[in-house]
Design a protein around this motif. Sequence first.
Motif, PDB file in Angstrom:
ATOM      1  N   GLU A   9      -0.432 -44.306  48.417  1.00 14.48           N
ATOM      2  CA  GLU A   9      -1.268 -43.282  47.803  1.00 14.48           C
ATOM      3  C   GLU A   9      -1.742 -43.751  46.440  1.00 14.48           C
ATOM      4  O   GLU A   9      -0.993 -44.348  45.673  1.00 14.48           O
ATOM      5  CB  GLU A   9      -0.493 -41.965  47.657  1.00 14.48           C
ATOM      6  CG  GLU A   9      -0.078 -41.350  48.992  1.00 14.48           C
ATOM      7  CD  GLU A   9       0.612 -40.014  48.807  1.00 14.48           C
ATOM      8  OE1 GLU A   9       0.795 -39.602  47.643  1.00 14.48           O
ATOM      9  OE2 GLU A   9       0.968 -39.395  49.825  1.00 14.48           O
ATOM     10  N   ARG A  10      -3.008 -43.429  46.149  1.00 10.99           N
ATOM     11  CA  ARG A  10      -3.621 -43.913  44.907  1.00 10.99           C
ATOM     12  C   ARG A  10      -4.071 -42.727  44.057  1.00 10.99           C
ATOM     13  O   ARG A  10      -4.545 -41.724  44.586  1.00 10.99           O
ATOM     14  CB  ARG A  10      -4.820 -44.813  45.219  1.00 10.99           C
ATOM     15  CG  ARG A  10      -4.426 -46.053  46.006  1.00 10.99           C
ATOM     16  CD  ARG A  10      -5.639 -46.812  46.497  1.00 10.99           C
ATOM     17  NE  ARG A  10      -6.418 -46.052  47.468  1.00 10.99           N
ATOM     18  CZ  ARG A  10      -6.105 -45.945  48.753  1.00 10.99           C
ATOM     19  NH1 ARG A  10      -5.017 -46.535  49.216  1.00 10.99           N
ATOM     20  NH2 ARG A  10      -6.861 -45.261  49.572  1.00 10.99           N
ATOM     21  N   PRO A  11      -3.958 -42.846  42.745  1.00 13.61           N
ATOM     22  CA  PRO A  11      -4.440 -41.770  41.873  1.00 13.61           C
ATOM     23  C   PRO A  11      -5.960 -41.777  41.793  1.00 13.61           C
ATOM     24  O   PRO A  11      -6.613 -42.759  42.170  1.00 13.61           O
ATOM     25  CB  PRO A  11      -3.815 -42.127  40.518  1.00 13.61           C
ATOM     26  CG  PRO A  11      -3.687 -43.614  40.557  1.00 13.61           C
ATOM     27  CD  PRO A  11      -3.365 -43.961  41.981  1.00 13.61           C
ATOM     28  N   THR A  38      -7.325 -56.130  50.573  1.00 17.56           N
ATOM     29  CA  THR A  38      -6.209 -55.185  50.676  1.00 17.56           C
ATOM     30  C   THR A  38      -6.228 -54.246  49.474  1.00 17.56           C
ATOM     31  O   THR A  38      -6.365 -54.699  48.333  1.00 17.56           O
ATOM     32  CB  THR A  38      -4.860 -55.919  50.725  1.00 17.56           C
ATOM     33  OG1 THR A  38      -4.884 -56.870  51.797  1.00 17.56           O
ATOM     34  CG2 THR A  38      -3.724 -54.928  50.947  1.00 17.56           C
ATOM     35  N   LEU A  39      -6.072 -52.967  49.743  1.00 17.51           N
ATOM     36  CA  LEU A  39      -6.037 -51.943  48.703  1.00 17.51           C
ATOM     37  C   LEU A  39      -4.668 -51.283  48.736  1.00 17.51           C
ATOM     38  O   LEU A  39      -4.280 -50.683  49.743  1.00 17.51           O
ATOM     39  CB  LEU A  39      -7.140 -50.904  48.941  1.00 17.51           C
ATOM     40  CG  LEU A  39      -7.176 -49.695  48.004  1.00 17.51           C
ATOM     41  CD1 LEU A  39      -7.324 -50.117  46.552  1.00 17.51           C
ATOM     42  CD2 LEU A  39      -8.314 -48.755  48.402  1.00 17.51           C
ATOM     43  N   LEU A  40      -3.927 -51.406  47.633  1.00 21.76           N
ATOM     44  CA  LEU A  40      -2.565 -50.890  47.564  1.00 21.76           C
ATOM     45  C   LEU A  40      -2.454 -49.836  46.469  1.00 21.76           C
ATOM     46  O   LEU A  40      -3.098 -49.947  45.422  1.00 21.76           O
ATOM     47  CB  LEU A  40      -1.574 -52.015  47.279  1.00 21.76           C
ATOM     48  CG  LEU A  40      -1.537 -53.183  48.269  1.00 21.76           C
ATOM     49  CD1 LEU A  40      -0.563 -54.238  47.785  1.00 21.76           C
ATOM     50  CD2 LEU A  40      -1.170 -52.704  49.666  1.00 21.76           C
ATOM     51  N   GLY A  41      -1.596 -48.841  46.700  1.00 21.65           N
ATOM     52  CA  GLY A  41      -1.309 -47.838  45.690  1.00 21.65           C
ATOM     53  C   GLY A  41       0.175 -47.572  45.638  1.00 21.65           C
ATOM     54  O   GLY A  41       0.812 -47.384  46.678  1.00 21.65           O
ATOM     55  N   ALA A  42       0.763 -47.579  44.437  1.00 18.85           N
ATOM     56  CA  ALA A  42       2.196 -47.356  44.298  1.00 18.85           C
ATOM     57  C   ALA A  42       2.509 -46.953  42.862  1.00 18.85           C
ATOM     58  O   ALA A  42       2.050 -47.605  41.919  1.00 18.85           O
ATOM     59  CB  ALA A  42       2.976 -48.608  44.670  1.00 18.85           C
TER      60      ALA A  42
END
Length: 365
Positions: free
Chosen positions: A281-283, A311-315
């Motif tokens: 999940e991304r802000p 690649t798109l990562l959210g953490a």
Amino acid sequence: MAEATVARLFRVLRLATLLITLVFLFALDLPLLLANADAYHSFAAEVTAFAVLVLVTGFAGVRLWGDRPLRWWRWPALAAVFGASAAAVFAVPTEYVGTATEWSNGTIGWLCLLLLADRSLVSVLAALAAHQVFSFGQLVLTGGGDRATLVDLAMITVLVLGCQLTVAAATAAVRRMAQEAAATAAQEDRVRTAEAVAEQLHRDRRLRLANLTTTTVPLLAGLAAGAPVADRVAYAVEAARMRRLFAENDDVEDPLLHELRACADVAERKGVRVFLGTWGERPELPVAIRRALTEPVMACLATTVGEARVTLLGAAGSVTVSVVTDAPPPESVRAPAEVTVTRRESGGRYWVEAHYRPPAESRDH
């Protein structure tokens, strides 16, 4: 402002109606009721009718004082008022019908006004008419409808209705003013919203034009002047940048992913296979940060020959965009201080990562 003023005026009128009703009940009706206690067929019925009218008035007054609408409660209350009126009238001997002994006659109309103040004028007139039809009909049915009595009752009715209809007309006029004021306020809000949206769109267009002026416009000017195409990568980057600018205006759930897809679409049009994956999940990110995260992707895709993986990562509130390509990326990629760009190369594969982590104070909030 006008809407609030009209609403206050409407409230004052309803409070005035409440006050008049209380004056009739306790300053006029109650003394008459007590003074003629021995004249009624059933004094208990008269007291009960009076108590019902007081309870209905108190209920309406509490709702009015608390600015709470009566809603469907008005109809049982109105039925109780007419029921109390009927009980009070039928407990009066025939010879006293239409006299001061019949204490409830002038009060029922004020209660109708109190309960129906926020309804249409037609509803108020119908309630007042029903009450008068009942009063005259009861007088005739009980055999007390001689000419003198009917004339006396008609005169009293004209006097009472004159005041009640004046208040009803004033209340209806103020209610219409309130509706018109609300409609005007809503229209003004729509106009202000439309103006604000138009101004924001104008600012966005000017900003996009300013962004294109420094990068895209010089390339197009060179083409228009007949300059040879020495660096096709620059044109590919500018094409992706324009697609990203258009994508920024789209109303989507995940703007960053949407803009990355727009950048990938430019590369796919020249035959590059682009694999795009997401995780976590991304802000929500401002436009400037999203642009900084997509700049390395655009630059790398512009030099890619056959295949690229994005690649798109959210953490933990941070966002990372990485791209692996089969060709060396450009030497320099623009990025603000909040975005860290990392490059690596291994076995003919090139990996570029753009990482954004909000400042500590932003994470605390």
